[in-house]
Scaffold this motif. Sequence first.
Motif, PDB file in Angstrom:
ATOM      1  N   HIS A 301      22.067  34.368  82.777  1.00  0.00           N
ATOM      2  CA  HIS A 301      22.342  32.986  83.183  1.00  0.00           C
ATOM      3  C   HIS A 301      21.408  32.018  82.467  1.00  0.00           C
ATOM      4  CE1 HIS A 301      24.786  34.418  86.621  1.00  0.00           C
ATOM      5  NE2 HIS A 301      23.849  35.320  86.791  1.00  0.00           N
ATOM      6  N   LYS A 306      26.322  28.820  80.001  1.00  0.00           N
ATOM      7  CA  LYS A 306      26.729  30.188  80.312  1.00  0.00           C
ATOM      8  C   LYS A 306      26.188  31.147  79.256  1.00  0.00           C
ATOM      9  CE  LYS A 306      30.824  33.125  80.721  1.00  0.00           C
ATOM     10  NZ  LYS A 306      32.281  33.203  80.766  1.00  0.00           N
ATOM     11  N   PRO A 310      27.678  32.299  84.741  1.00  0.00           N
ATOM     12  CA  PRO A 310      27.614  30.845  84.638  1.00  0.00           C
ATOM     13  C   PRO A 310      26.181  30.335  84.606  1.00  0.00           C
ATOM     14  CG  PRO A 310      28.122  31.511  86.876  1.00  0.00           C
ATOM     15  CD  PRO A 310      28.160  32.760  86.051  1.00  0.00           C
ATOM     16  N   GLU A 314      25.842  24.911  86.817  1.00  0.00           N
ATOM     17  CA  GLU A 314      27.250  25.037  87.207  1.00  0.00           C
ATOM     18  C   GLU A 314      27.369  25.616  88.612  1.00  0.00           C
ATOM     19  OE1 GLU A 314      31.419  26.909  85.361  1.00  0.00           O
ATOM     20  OE2 GLU A 314      29.476  27.337  84.422  1.00  0.00           O
ATOM     21  N   ILE A 315      26.527  26.609  88.920  1.00  0.00           N
ATOM     22  CA  ILE A 315      26.525  27.196  90.266  1.00  0.00           C
ATOM     23  C   ILE A 315      26.092  26.147  91.284  1.00  0.00           C
ATOM     24  CG2 ILE A 315      25.532  29.002  91.731  1.00  0.00           C
ATOM     25  CD1 ILE A 315      25.038  30.622  89.166  1.00  0.00           C
ATOM     26  N   LYS A 318      28.844  23.865  92.337  1.00  0.00           N
ATOM     27  CA  LYS A 318      29.866  24.477  93.178  1.00  0.00           C
ATOM     28  C   LYS A 318      29.365  24.730  94.598  1.00  0.00           C
ATOM     29  CE  LYS A 318      33.338  28.138  93.114  1.00  0.00           C
ATOM     30  NZ  LYS A 318      33.979  29.205  92.320  1.00  0.00           N
ATOM     31  N   TRP A 338      33.347  34.322  89.143  1.00  0.00           N
ATOM     32  CA  TRP A 338      33.139  33.616  87.871  1.00  0.00           C
ATOM     33  C   TRP A 338      33.746  34.357  86.689  1.00  0.00           C
ATOM     34  CZ3 TRP A 338      31.134  28.801  88.231  1.00  0.00           C
ATOM     35  CH2 TRP A 338      30.428  28.483  89.392  1.00  0.00           C
TER      36      TRP A 338
END
Length: 366
Positions: A301, A306, A310, A314-315, A318, A338
């Motif tokens: 990561h 990415k 990811p 990005e995590i 979300k 993912w």
Amino acid sequence: MFKFRNTVLILAALFSSATVLAQSTKYPGVGRDATPKEVAAWDIDVRPDFKGLPVGSGSVAKGQDVWEAKCAHCHGIFGESNEVFSPLIGGTTAEDIKNGRVANLTRTDYPGRTTIMKVATVSTLWDYINRAMPWTNPKTLTTEEVYAVTGFLLNLAGIVPDNYVLSDKNIAEVQNRMPNRNGMTTAHAMWPGKEFGGVAKPDTQNVVCMKDCAPEAKVASFLPDFARNAHGNLSEQNRLVGQQKGADTTKPESAATNSGATAPAAAPPATAPAAGKAVDAKSDNKAVIAMLGKYTCTACHGIDKKIVGPGFNEIAKKYPGKVDYLAGKIKAGGAGVWGPIPMPAQNLSDGDAKTIATWIANGAPK
């Protein structure tokens, strides 16, 4: 008193003799010869004739378990992934196993070459897995696990059946089924002598030359500071793993390499308490990022991009604020959210998992 003095002299003489023996006989006064135990720890290579192969065995079923836990996140469930490294499996047929030559290697229109297409000796697979895998923690697989993972790869390529148990006793039989076993040539003299079936004459005829040497080259030009950042900051364009790190091209080279005295620090601004809090927050973020490196999270990561999985940013987008959920996923691992490559369960304390999860839930700041 005389007895005591004699004892001291004898001990001194023995110590002196031991020191002399410990030193290298080839280079007196420089180092010492390695002990048999030290040599054994270093001498782990396995040759094509299987010299050096340790006694042991491992089943294909065991290899699948090890693979999914320690290998699939880089190589894919079936060894077919091209996301991190070149694919390991694919491109071979039952006819190749029968003939010992991979037909797709002669095609110019074939899209790529996998490891199993090219490798001629099963010892190469065993040796490389043993010394270099997993790439984030090499030399940690047990002998059984190396046999098992090698067997699982061979099974994926259709070389051995599902119920096979690879061992030092039957590995030579497997060699006779390697798809490209007849595809390697030794007629290039890269090895000395004829012990590998090649020619005796080496491919180069270099001689030592220490005369008429060219003077040391002088650099006549350099990259100006205004051009250093023409392609963006190089330090942010490298993977977060490995030893190669790009230079911080947002700063002039002279400033980055200047080892002279620095200017005295300016007086703190009037808003010192607020600035102190910002510094503390940055320090906390750096501590978490260091923790990510400790647990090799950054092997898969990036912070803002990415790699295998990811990026943390990005995590964070979300799952904002979901600390408990993220901590649970870090500990348990998972797949399918993912993409197809699974994340194995992570071996870290609940406290460290929650620290990392809190950092992600707060936006994964640098």
